[in-house]
Enzyme design. Sequence first.
Site, PDB file in Angstrom:
ATOM      1  N   ASN A 169       0.842  -1.194   0.000  1.00  0.00           N
ATOM      2  CA  ASN A 169       0.000   0.000   0.000  1.00  0.00           C
ATOM      3  C   ASN A 169       0.883   1.252   0.000  1.00  0.00           C
ATOM      4  O   ASN A 169       1.960   1.286   0.616  1.00  0.00           O
ATOM      5  CB  ASN A 169      -1.003   0.006   1.156  1.00  0.00           C
ATOM      6  CG  ASN A 169      -0.395  -0.200   2.518  1.00  0.00           C
ATOM      7  OD1 ASN A 169       0.669  -0.791   2.649  1.00  0.00           O
ATOM      8  ND2 ASN A 169      -1.068   0.275   3.549  1.00  0.00           N
ATOM      9  N   ILE A 170       0.419   2.234  -0.735  1.00  0.00           N
ATOM     10  CA  ILE A 170       1.161   3.494  -0.887  1.00  0.00           C
ATOM     11  C   ILE A 170       0.210   4.630  -0.547  1.00  0.00           C
ATOM     12  O   ILE A 170      -0.714   4.923  -1.315  1.00  0.00           O
ATOM     13  CB  ILE A 170       1.695   3.653  -2.328  1.00  0.00           C
ATOM     14  CG1 ILE A 170       2.550   2.433  -2.731  1.00  0.00           C
ATOM     15  CG2 ILE A 170       2.504   4.952  -2.456  1.00  0.00           C
ATOM     16  CD1 ILE A 170       2.956   2.420  -4.206  1.00  0.00           C
ATOM     17  N   GLU A 171       0.404   5.206   0.627  1.00  0.00           N
ATOM     18  CA  GLU A 171      -0.511   6.257   1.086  1.00  0.00           C
ATOM     19  C   GLU A 171      -0.061   7.630   0.600  1.00  0.00           C
ATOM     20  O   GLU A 171       1.021   7.790   0.015  1.00  0.00           O
ATOM     21  CB  GLU A 171      -0.620   6.193   2.615  1.00  0.00           C
ATOM     22  CG  GLU A 171      -1.199   4.851   3.042  1.00  0.00           C
ATOM     23  CD  GLU A 171      -1.504   4.744   4.525  1.00  0.00           C
ATOM     24  OE1 GLU A 171      -1.025   5.582   5.319  1.00  0.00           O
ATOM     25  OE2 GLU A 171      -2.237   3.798   4.885  1.00  0.00           O
ATOM     26  N   ASN A 172      -0.933   8.592   0.834  1.00  0.00           N
ATOM     27  CA  ASN A 172      -0.675   9.944   0.356  1.00  0.00           C
ATOM     28  C   ASN A 172      -1.246  10.929   1.363  1.00  0.00           C
ATOM     29  O   ASN A 172      -2.290  10.646   1.980  1.00  0.00           O
ATOM     30  CB  ASN A 172      -1.343  10.138  -1.020  1.00  0.00           C
ATOM     31  CG  ASN A 172      -0.855  11.377  -1.722  1.00  0.00           C
ATOM     32  OD1 ASN A 172      -1.269  12.489  -1.405  1.00  0.00           O
ATOM     33  ND2 ASN A 172       0.036  11.202  -2.678  1.00  0.00           N
ATOM     34  N   ALA A 173      -0.602  12.079   1.501  1.00  0.00           N
ATOM     35  CA  ALA A 173      -1.099  13.114   2.406  1.00  0.00           C
ATOM     36  C   ALA A 173      -2.520  13.530   2.025  1.00  0.00           C
ATOM     37  O   ALA A 173      -3.309  13.929   2.880  1.00  0.00           O
ATOM     38  CB  ALA A 173      -0.163  14.318   2.396  1.00  0.00           C
ATOM     39  N   CYS A 201     -10.132  -5.288   0.393  1.00  0.00           N
ATOM     40  CA  CYS A 201     -11.298  -4.393   0.469  1.00  0.00           C
ATOM     41  C   CYS A 201     -12.206  -4.655  -0.734  1.00  0.00           C
ATOM     42  O   CYS A 201     -11.831  -5.354  -1.690  1.00  0.00           O
ATOM     43  CB  CYS A 201     -10.844  -2.932   0.505  1.00  0.00           C
ATOM     44  SG  CYS A 201     -10.250  -2.291  -1.070  1.00  0.00           S
ATOM     45  N   CYS A 234     -10.774  -3.808  -4.104  1.00  0.00           N
ATOM     46  CA  CYS A 234      -9.714  -4.718  -4.556  1.00  0.00           C
ATOM     47  C   CYS A 234     -10.263  -6.081  -4.953  1.00  0.00           C
ATOM     48  O   CYS A 234      -9.716  -6.742  -5.830  1.00  0.00           O
ATOM     49  CB  CYS A 234      -8.620  -4.832  -3.498  1.00  0.00           C
ATOM     50  SG  CYS A 234      -7.592  -3.356  -3.493  1.00  0.00           S
ATOM     51  N   GLU A 258      -2.989  -4.605  -3.243  1.00  0.00           N
ATOM     52  CA  GLU A 258      -3.456  -5.462  -4.342  1.00  0.00           C
ATOM     53  C   GLU A 258      -3.453  -4.696  -5.663  1.00  0.00           C
ATOM     54  O   GLU A 258      -3.083  -5.236  -6.716  1.00  0.00           O
ATOM     55  CB  GLU A 258      -4.876  -5.965  -4.050  1.00  0.00           C
ATOM     56  CG  GLU A 258      -4.988  -6.811  -2.798  1.00  0.00           C
ATOM     57  CD  GLU A 258      -5.305  -5.990  -1.551  1.00  0.00           C
ATOM     58  OE1 GLU A 258      -4.865  -4.829  -1.446  1.00  0.00           O
ATOM     59  OE2 GLU A 258      -6.001  -6.529  -0.663  1.00  0.00           O
ATOM     60  N   CYS A 288      -4.004   0.665  -2.701  1.00  0.00           N
ATOM     61  CA  CYS A 288      -3.961  -0.586  -1.940  1.00  0.00           C
ATOM     62  C   CYS A 288      -2.856  -1.489  -2.491  1.00  0.00           C
ATOM     63  O   CYS A 288      -2.468  -1.399  -3.677  1.00  0.00           O
ATOM     64  CB  CYS A 288      -5.284  -1.322  -2.056  1.00  0.00           C
ATOM     65  SG  CYS A 288      -6.600  -0.669  -1.027  1.00  0.00           S
TER      66      CYS A 288
HETATM   67  N1  THU Z   1      -5.353  -1.532   2.332  1.00  0.00           N
HETATM   68  C1  THU Z   1      -4.774  -2.315   1.366  1.00  0.00           C
HETATM   69  O1  THU Z   1      -3.629  -2.085   0.966  1.00  0.00           O
HETATM   70  N2  THU Z   1      -5.528  -3.324   0.855  1.00  0.00           N
HETATM   71  C2  THU Z   1      -6.790  -3.633   1.242  1.00  0.00           C
HETATM   72  O2  THU Z   1      -7.434  -4.466   0.630  1.00  0.00           O
HETATM   73  C3  THU Z   1      -7.349  -2.990   2.436  1.00  0.00           C
HETATM   74  C4  THU Z   1      -6.685  -1.719   2.841  1.00  0.00           C
HETATM   75  C5  THU Z   1      -4.555  -0.403   2.876  1.00  0.00           C
HETATM   76  C6  THU Z   1      -5.036   0.943   2.451  1.00  0.00           C
HETATM   77  C7  THU Z   1      -4.516   1.824   3.569  1.00  0.00           C
HETATM   78  O3  THU Z   1      -3.191   2.230   3.249  1.00  0.00           O
HETATM   79  C8  THU Z   1      -4.469   0.918   4.781  1.00  0.00           C
HETATM   80  O4  THU Z   1      -4.617  -0.406   4.293  1.00  0.00           O
HETATM   81  C9  THU Z   1      -5.573   1.201   5.786  1.00  0.00           C
HETATM   82  O5  THU Z   1      -6.815   1.227   5.179  1.00  0.00           O
END
Ligand code: THU
Length: 136
Positions: A44-48, A88, A91, A57, A55
């Site tokens: 997973n690669i988040e962003n500000a 999720c 995904c 996947e 996600c």
């Molecule tokens: N996340 C995933 O990478 N895959 C999923 O199927 C569920 C959620 C990540 C997104 C976010 O960075 C963190 O989990 C919390 O939601």
Amino acid sequence: MTTPDKTLFEKALAAFKRSYSPYSQFPVGCALKTTSGNYYTGCNIENASYSLTLCAEATAISQMVNEGLQKIDEIFVIGQGDALCTPCGACRQRIREFATEDTLIHIGDTHGLRATFTLGDLLPHSFGPHNLEHSA
Ligand code: THU
């Protein structure tokens, strides 16, 4: 056979360790194997700007498609916490595009496998490419 090979777990764990998740502090790693035996991984690669988060996947699938492959044989997702880190909803649909209802989805944590589902278990009666197959 429903048990994933060790390589799939190890690759998912390596991706988990590459997670960029400073906001949720919830790293996720994913490895998938194609029907041709190739492996792709994602984290997973988040962003500000939170909603731009990718996600794990989605990242793995984009790696696969960018390398010219489109058929997922099995997939391993690693997360943390007591609850199983199942994909999720978005995904599940992303996986659906490149998988069948029998495709195995393994869920684990950093210690190993916790549960295995089929895509059909997680996304029954799915909408998919077959819905758009129509004759002109
Ligand atoms: N996340 C995933 O990478 N895959 C999923 O199927 C569920 C959620 C990540 C997104 C976010 O960075 C963190 O989990 C919390 O939601």
